[in-house]
Scaffold this motif. Structure first.
Motif, mmCIF file in Angstrom:
data_model
loop_
_atom_site.group_PDB
_atom_site.id
_atom_site.type_symbol
_atom_site.label_atom_id
_atom_site.label_comp_id
_atom_site.label_asym_id
_atom_site.label_seq_id
_atom_site.Cartn_x
_atom_site.Cartn_y
_atom_site.Cartn_z
ATOM 1 N N THR A 124 -1.481 35.738 22.930
ATOM 2 C CA THR A 124 -1.383 36.396 24.231
ATOM 3 C C THR A 124 -2.088 35.597 25.312
ATOM 4 O OG1 THR A 124 -1.380 38.501 23.074
ATOM 5 C CG2 THR A 124 -1.845 38.549 25.407
ATOM 6 N N LEU A 157 4.039 38.291 25.988
ATOM 7 C CA LEU A 157 4.417 39.697 25.807
ATOM 8 C C LEU A 157 4.633 40.026 24.334
ATOM 9 C CD1 LEU A 157 6.830 40.032 28.818
ATOM 10 C CD2 LEU A 157 4.489 40.751 28.660
ATOM 11 N N VAL A 172 1.279 40.727 23.004
ATOM 12 C CA VAL A 172 0.844 42.081 23.374
ATOM 13 C C VAL A 172 1.479 43.110 22.447
ATOM 14 C CG1 VAL A 172 0.886 43.788 25.222
ATOM 15 C CG2 VAL A 172 0.383 41.445 25.745
ATOM 16 N N GLN A 177 7.997 47.672 23.816
ATOM 17 C CA GLN A 177 7.557 46.443 24.492
ATOM 18 C C GLN A 177 8.527 45.305 24.218
ATOM 19 O OE1 GLN A 177 4.660 45.866 26.223
ATOM 20 N NE2 GLN A 177 4.423 43.662 26.136
ATOM 21 N N TYR A 226 10.435 44.410 27.541
ATOM 22 C CA TYR A 226 9.877 43.208 28.145
ATOM 23 C C TYR A 226 10.552 41.955 27.624
ATOM 24 C CZ TYR A 226 6.097 45.173 30.823
ATOM 25 O OH TYR A 226 5.379 45.831 31.756
ATOM 26 N N GLU A 229 3.360 41.147 36.005
ATOM 27 C CA GLU A 229 3.669 41.671 34.674
ATOM 28 C C GLU A 229 2.495 41.490 33.721
ATOM 29 O OE1 GLU A 229 6.385 43.282 33.855
ATOM 30 O OE2 GLU A 229 7.228 43.053 35.841
ATOM 31 N N ASN A 271 0.448 44.421 31.711
ATOM 32 C CA ASN A 271 0.280 44.411 30.259
ATOM 33 C C ASN A 271 -1.182 44.506 29.861
ATOM 34 O OD1 ASN A 271 2.640 43.974 28.328
ATOM 35 N ND2 ASN A 271 3.231 42.951 30.185
ATOM 36 N N ASN A 285 -2.019 48.031 29.879
ATOM 37 C CA ASN A 285 -1.413 48.717 28.731
ATOM 38 C C ASN A 285 -2.234 48.508 27.469
ATOM 39 O OD1 ASN A 285 0.669 49.965 29.902
ATOM 40 N ND2 ASN A 285 2.212 48.488 29.315
ATOM 41 N N ILE A 334 5.242 51.120 31.375
ATOM 42 C CA ILE A 334 6.304 50.164 31.040
ATOM 43 C C ILE A 334 7.565 50.463 31.852
ATOM 44 C CG2 ILE A 334 7.880 49.490 29.204
ATOM 45 C CD1 ILE A 334 5.616 49.607 27.268
#
Lengths: 170, 101
Positions: free
Chosen positions: A15, A39, A42, A58, A62, B36, B40, B43, B67
């Motif tokens: 990440t 992402l 994540v 996600q 994403y 973004e 995240n 999150n 999201i």
């Protein structure tokens, strides 16, 4: 060091290092690919916090949606825009780095003053979280859920209205 | 068991990298990527704290709506960027300096 910790370090490193790739890459397409990797990392961290449904969401939204949209946007803007040279840093580099360092310092100060062993004892969700999320969406979070549906419709129409219209020259 | 503070460290790093990306980069699409990254980071915080404080799922629900909003934001921002690129002929945000194009 247990297996879980090794997996945590792998996903955390993925990440953070990929996020650094977004920041430092001079080619925007490489930035987009780094964003995709970040992402994904994540999503791995979500799995480690026992949020399986959120990890799948996600990846679907994403990695499958936003990143593809960004690459699509890069291609459209590359075709239209005049500048083809690799995009460098802007001239407010110093101010940006100073502000970033200040925010990093403040956030790290608050994180380090926390008890480092805080919240380690509670056992996580062992089974899937999907039934709980579905039940909560239909009971406690029904109003935000419906608002999100209407909101997405508005966004859909708005995005088409903004991007779809040609600029008419008189 | 991983302490929640490790998730906080990764979240801090991701947030600061996203903030510096927004402040420093010139290209409008890369600025969007920075936003973004910051979303995240929040999150990660929400989900980690939700797990370590009782696992009542409220943090995960909030993260789900974050999201949704982030995806909508990316869509509309890209539409605006495409429009701006058609009007100005560049993705450099320093040259977006006219309101009535």
């Amino acid at each position: 060091m247990s297996v879980i910790e090794i997996i945590f370090y792998i996903f955390g490193g993925l990440t953070v290092l990929s996020a650094l790739g977004v920041l430092f890459s001079s080619n925007i397409l490489y930035s987009a690919i780094s964003l995709l990797a970040s992402l994904l990392g994540v999503a791995g961290l979500f799995v480690l916090s026992s949020a399986d449904f959120l990890a799948v969401t996600q990846i679907l939204i994403y990695v499958g949606g936003v990143t593809v949209l960004m690459i699509f946007g890069i291609m459209v803007t590359k075709r239209v825009s005049k500048d083809n040279e690799p995009i460098s840093f802007a001239h407010n580099k110093g101010a940006g780095l100073v502000l970033g360092a200040i925010v990093l310092g403040v956030l790290s100060y608050f994180a380090f003053t926390l008890n480092p062993m805080l919240g380690t004892a509670i056992k996580g969700q062992e089974s899937t979280t999907l039934p709980i999320i579905g039940e909560k969406l239909m009971t406690d979070y029904l109003f935000p859920f419906e608002i999100a549906a209407v909101f997405l419709l508005i966004v859909l129409i708005g995005a088409i209205f903004i991007a779809g219209k040609k600029i008419t020259e008189k | 068991m991983i302490p929640v503070i490790y998730f906080l460290y990764i979240s801090i790093a991701l947030f600061v990298i996203g903030l510096v990306t927004v402040l420093v980069r010139k290209n409008a699409i890369v600025i969007l990527m920075g936003v973004e990254l910051m979303l995240n980071a929040t999150n990660i915080n929400l989900v980690a704290f939700d797990k370590y404080y009782g696992s009542k799922m409220d943090g995960q629900m909030f993260s789900l709506f974050v999201i949704v909003v982030a995806a909508a934001e990316a869509t509309v921002a890209l539409a605006i960027i495409i429009k701006a690129v058609r009007a100005f002929g560049t993705t450099n945000v320093d040259e977006f300096d006219k309101l009535k194009g």
